[in-house]
Structure formats: structure tokens, C-alpha cells
Design a protein around this motif. Sequence first.
Motif, PDB file in Angstrom:
ATOM      1  N   ASP A 109      41.580  53.519  64.375  1.00 32.26           N
ATOM      2  CA  ASP A 109      40.769  53.536  63.217  1.00 32.26           C
ATOM      3  C   ASP A 109      40.715  52.205  62.656  1.00 32.26           C
ATOM      4  N   ILE A 110      39.337  52.221  61.837  1.00 29.70           N
ATOM      5  CA  ILE A 110      39.173  51.048  60.889  1.00 29.70           C
ATOM      6  C   ILE A 110      39.849  51.177  59.684  1.00 29.70           C
ATOM      7  N   VAL A 111      40.531  50.379  59.137  1.00 27.82           N
ATOM      8  CA  VAL A 111      41.509  50.563  58.052  1.00 27.82           C
ATOM      9  C   VAL A 111      41.045  49.217  56.938  1.00 27.82           C
ATOM     10  N   GLU A 112      41.366  49.541  55.499  1.00 27.37           N
ATOM     11  CA  GLU A 112      41.211  48.536  54.723  1.00 27.37           C
ATOM     12  C   GLU A 112      42.671  48.324  53.995  1.00 27.37           C
ATOM     13  N   PHE A 113      43.128  46.995  53.790  1.00 19.51           N
ATOM     14  CA  PHE A 113      44.738  47.123  53.322  1.00 19.51           C
ATOM     15  C   PHE A 113      44.763  45.600  52.843  1.00 19.51           C
ATOM     16  N   ASN A 114      45.790  45.453  51.711  1.00 19.79           N
ATOM     17  CA  ASN A 114      46.132  44.397  51.159  1.00 19.79           C
ATOM     18  C   ASN A 114      47.527  44.011  51.912  1.00 19.79           C
ATOM     19  N   TYR A 115      47.927  42.900  51.944  1.00 25.42           N
ATOM     20  CA  TYR A 115      49.091  42.422  52.298  1.00 25.42           C
ATOM     21  C   TYR A 115      49.634  40.914  51.694  1.00 25.42           C
ATOM     22  N   VAL A 116      51.155  40.747  51.989  1.00 24.81           N
ATOM     23  CA  VAL A 116      51.638  39.693  51.535  1.00 24.81           C
ATOM     24  C   VAL A 116      52.433  39.237  52.544  1.00 24.81           C
ATOM     25  N   CYS A 117      52.355  38.274  53.170  1.00 25.66           N
ATOM     26  CA  CYS A 117      53.161  37.655  54.225  1.00 25.66           C
ATOM     27  C   CYS A 117      54.100  36.618  53.783  1.00 25.66           C
ATOM     28  N   ARG A 118      55.317  36.633  54.223  1.00 25.42           N
ATOM     29  CA  ARG A 118      56.490  35.807  53.957  1.00 25.42           C
ATOM     30  C   ARG A 118      57.157  35.293  55.076  1.00 25.42           C
ATOM     31  N   ARG A 119      58.002  34.312  55.195  1.00 28.68           N
ATOM     32  CA  ARG A 119      58.793  33.952  56.069  1.00 28.68           C
ATOM     33  C   ARG A 119      60.044  34.913  56.027  1.00 28.68           C
ATOM     34  N   SER A 120      60.864  34.618  57.227  1.00 30.38           N
ATOM     35  CA  SER A 120      61.821  35.722  57.164  1.00 30.38           C
ATOM     36  C   SER A 120      62.870  35.142  56.044  1.00 30.38           C
ATOM     37  N   ASN A 121      63.150  34.041  55.478  1.00 25.60           N
ATOM     38  CA  ASN A 121      63.805  33.435  54.325  1.00 25.60           C
ATOM     39  C   ASN A 121      63.221  33.876  53.037  1.00 25.60           C
ATOM     40  N   GLY A 122      61.898  34.343  52.897  1.00 26.70           N
ATOM     41  CA  GLY A 122      61.535  34.944  51.668  1.00 26.70           C
ATOM     42  C   GLY A 122      60.450  34.080  51.339  1.00 26.70           C
ATOM     43  N   TYR A 123      60.256  32.911  51.763  1.00 31.61           N
ATOM     44  CA  TYR A 123      59.223  32.101  51.134  1.00 31.61           C
ATOM     45  C   TYR A 123      57.812  32.489  51.623  1.00 31.61           C
ATOM     46  N   PHE A 124      57.082  32.180  50.573  1.00 28.68           N
ATOM     47  CA  PHE A 124      55.604  32.703  50.646  1.00 28.68           C
ATOM     48  C   PHE A 124      54.736  32.214  51.727  1.00 28.68           C
ATOM     49  N   VAL A 125      53.759  32.641  52.381  1.00 32.66           N
ATOM     50  CA  VAL A 125      53.059  32.030  53.223  1.00 32.66           C
ATOM     51  C   VAL A 125      51.470  32.423  52.888  1.00 32.66           C
ATOM     52  N   HIS A 126      51.153  33.902  52.701  1.00 31.15           N
ATOM     53  CA  HIS A 126      49.768  34.065  52.203  1.00 31.15           C
ATOM     54  C   HIS A 126      49.865  35.426  51.833  1.00 31.15           C
ATOM     55  N   SER A 127      48.804  35.610  50.750  1.00 37.38           N
ATOM     56  CA  SER A 127      48.463  37.064  50.437  1.00 37.38           C
ATOM     57  C   SER A 127      46.852  37.214  50.174  1.00 37.38           C
ATOM     58  N   THR A 128      46.679  38.467  50.276  1.00 39.49           N
ATOM     59  CA  THR A 128      45.296  38.842  50.015  1.00 39.49           C
ATOM     60  C   THR A 128      45.079  39.251  48.483  1.00 39.49           C
ATOM     61  N   VAL A 129      46.236  39.050  47.542  1.00 45.90           N
ATOM     62  CA  VAL A 129      45.930  39.336  46.223  1.00 45.90           C
ATOM     63  C   VAL A 129      46.432  37.957  45.535  1.00 45.90           C
ATOM     64  N   ASN A 130      45.554  37.384  44.484  1.00 47.18           N
ATOM     65  CA  ASN A 130      45.674  36.274  43.888  1.00 47.18           C
ATOM     66  C   ASN A 130      47.062  36.640  42.795  1.00 47.18           C
ATOM     67  N   GLN A 131      48.029  35.808  43.001  1.00 53.02           N
ATOM     68  CA  GLN A 131      49.166  36.132  42.063  1.00 53.02           C
ATOM     69  C   GLN A 131      49.114  35.890  40.607  1.00 53.02           C
ATOM     70  N   PHE A 132      47.823  35.171  40.381  1.00 53.02           N
ATOM     71  CA  PHE A 132      47.665  35.020  38.831  1.00 53.02           C
ATOM     72  C   PHE A 132      46.714  35.846  38.266  1.00 53.02           C
ATOM     73  N   SER A 133      45.525  35.984  39.091  1.00 54.41           N
ATOM     74  CA  SER A 133      44.531  36.737  38.419  1.00 54.41           C
ATOM     75  C   SER A 133      44.685  38.362  38.736  1.00 54.41           C
ATOM     76  N   GLY A 134      45.311  38.648  39.877  1.00 55.74           N
ATOM     77  CA  GLY A 134      45.433  39.948  40.568  1.00 55.74           C
ATOM     78  C   GLY A 134      44.254  40.453  41.181  1.00 55.74           C
ATOM     79  N   GLU A 135      43.411  39.500  41.489  1.00 53.72           N
ATOM     80  CA  GLU A 135      42.152  40.088  42.288  1.00 53.72           C
ATOM     81  C   GLU A 135      42.600  39.974  43.594  1.00 53.72           C
TER      82      GLU A 135
END
Length: 211
Positions: A109-135
Amino acid sequence: MEAPAFRPRLLSPLLSAFTSIRETKEVKVYVQKKLEDGYPYQFVVDKVSRRAILQLVGVNVILGNGCTAVAAPMQEMKEPDVLRTLKLPSGVIIQDIVEGQGQEAREEDIVEFNYVCRRSNGYFVHSTVNQFSGESSPVILRLDEVQMIKGLKEVLTGMKIGGKRRALIPPSVGYTSEALQPVPEEFGPRRSLLSHAKEPLIFEVQLLKVL
């Protein structure tokens, strides 16, 4: 083996960021408990430091929701309830946070999704959602191992629209090739993500659509 001695003097600049006596006491108890459990002192302080910085700027990080949002006043950071936990033969560990009620995603299937990626120690790597604007800038990919990292394909397969999952993806089913997605288009975030490709990564995903 004895736990490292508690060092309040070194921690005191961080404790000053917490506004109440109750909060400060809770932080001290948290640090003492982590040290007794054998966690390295610097690791524990880094964790407290991140929380203190977030409280000072008024940002509330909501784990498991696939995004971060600006909030005032600052609320307690809480782990979401986990509906179930599943470990796959590939080594991927999945936690269902929200069941979802829409169409179920299947392989190819072709899917549309948002994600947040972190290292295993919890440190942020990347997200499709802007943490300040919410966009958000959702990702659209086919559920196969040609376009998508195998571990994330396994996470999304079987999810229902509106569902949310958190997963630990080992490197053996992660970014085994730089051609695999999802990878941010911007150079900085892309370099940050790929620099951690050889370690386990945590993905928090929300399925938006099955196209």
C-alpha cells in the motif's frame, strides 16, 4: 558495586530552573534513584538538563503523539499508555499507543504518515512535525523494502488510519542503504539522521492515510 555519590553542588544550576520546592525535591529523588540503578551521572544530569531547558522556554514535549507542541503553562511530561507491546523476529519492538479506527495498511500500500525519530537514548534526530509551529510535512511512501527501511515497513503494516505506534528499530533493518526512506530533504537533518544509521533508532509514527 556501590552507586556513585549524589553530587548536589554540580546539579544545583539545573535545580534552579524548577520553580517549586516540590519540583526540586522530585528531581533530586529522581537523580538519586537513577544513580542507585547504575546510570552514569552525566547521563542522568543531561536528562534533567533537557527537562529544565524545556520548562524554561515553556515547551511541552508530548511523547508518543508523533509531534511536539508549544504549551503554556508547562505541563508534566508523561509517557502515554501502551496498549500492547510486540517483538518481531527482525528484532523490531513495537508499542501500540493508539489503535486507530480507519482502513488498515497492508504491504505494498501507499501510505501517508508523520514520524518523529530519536536515538535510543531519547535524543531528537528528526521529525516531520515542526515542534514550534505544529506544521507537518507528512511522508508518502509505498510499504515495501525497495523504498522504505524494512523496520519501519514492519511498523506501519497492520496499522489503522489514526493509529500511533512507537518502535525500536535495530540497524540491521534500518538504514542499510542511503537510498532508503524516509530521509529528510534538507542537508543538515539528512546528515544528522544518516550519522546515526548504525545504531538503534526509535520511531514514533502516526498513520494519516492509506492512498
